[in-house]
Write an enzyme that holds these catalytic residues in place. Sequence first.
Site, PDB file in Angstrom:
ATOM      1  N   TYR A  56       0.873  -1.187   0.067  1.00  0.00           N
ATOM      2  CA  TYR A  56       0.000  -0.056  -0.014  1.00  0.00           C
ATOM      3  C   TYR A  56       0.936   1.206   0.124  1.00  0.00           C
ATOM      4  O   TYR A  56       1.209   1.953   0.724  1.00  0.00           O
ATOM      5  CB  TYR A  56      -0.855  -0.072   1.173  1.00  0.00           C
ATOM      6  CG  TYR A  56      -1.783  -1.183   1.476  1.00  0.00           C
ATOM      7  CD1 TYR A  56      -1.936  -2.244   0.343  1.00  0.00           C
ATOM      8  CD2 TYR A  56      -2.035  -1.884   2.766  1.00  0.00           C
ATOM      9  CE1 TYR A  56      -2.678  -3.156   0.655  1.00  0.00           C
ATOM     10  CE2 TYR A  56      -2.740  -2.773   2.925  1.00  0.00           C
ATOM     11  CZ  TYR A  56      -3.163  -3.590   1.883  1.00  0.00           C
ATOM     12  OH  TYR A  56      -3.857  -4.712   2.158  1.00  0.00           O
ATOM     13  N   GLY A 204     -17.952  -5.490   0.891  1.00  0.00           N
ATOM     14  CA  GLY A 204     -17.931  -5.654  -0.805  1.00  0.00           C
ATOM     15  C   GLY A 204     -17.537  -4.418  -1.544  1.00  0.00           C
ATOM     16  O   GLY A 204     -17.956  -4.093  -2.392  1.00  0.00           O
TER      17      GLY A 204
END
Length: 324
Positions: A56, A204
């Site tokens: 990241y 999600g």
Amino acid sequence: MRERVLGQRGLAVSALGYGAMGISLAYGPSDENEAIATIRRAHELGVTFFDTAELYGRGENERIVGAALAPVRDEVVLATKFGFDFTGTRASRFDSRPERIREVVDNSLRYLGVDVIDVLYQHRVDPAVPIEDVAGTVQELVAAGKARYFGLSEAGPNTVRRAHAVHPVSVLQTEYSLFERDVEVLLPVLRELGIGFVAYSPLGRGFLTGQAKPGAEYDSTDMRSFDARFQPGNYDKNLEATERLAELAAAKGATVAQLALAWLLAQGDDIVPIPGTRNVRRLEENVAAADLTLDSSDLARIAEILPHGGYGARYPETLQPSWD
């Protein structure tokens, strides 16, 4: 917030953690000051488990997380990950050679500004390096005081068993949500071995917040612009399911995101979701899910709406992890 214990070596963390990936990767531009404020607010609300990775931002995300939590370092559990190749020389895109693991860990310690990494994950399984070599290297790092607990991410049952035989695995991290249910086939093995589970992308990729848009409406740097679940056809089916879930949530005085997180918490005391957000208000909404109780009728209704998960694959075929 209540705690949960992951694995059999005493890793105690808040029932909901915080996933920091979105600060630096995959969800478009972000503001560092806002990110730091959100992380610190998470701690104020009882979150003690914070997840980052070398991937990241190649240290940038770790630096931000470390700076945000430096004043409360002894009160939190910091997790980071190794395992990607950035040189373009390895066909698999992964690199878990022992010498590379040691290099990444030293970098992560420096970026985080800490003396020890609480949870050290292999981010993805490297097909070119035996998992026994990976586990053995982590064992050396634990013995050297550079790491406390060993974790795997997106690993299959055989890999988990082989790693665990060398050095105890405390946690497996994999995507798990009302939309993504494949990982449920792994849970019996984890419970047999006494390994906890960390659920990433528990909302999600944000679809289960009730704020989803068609993929074409996201910034080109946002992975939802190409995520199959946000594309025509799949998007419409997922939106309909989310709207039905939102009706059930509203009847309980909750949001659809809170319902989705509470559902994950109800799947077992050995499961900890790590939703990520760069917004304090959204963070506060997520944390409140820890106090939402779902009864058997709620769970049955959710199963009727999404019996097998959402519509659309979670990654393009070339990026799909293969579990062995």
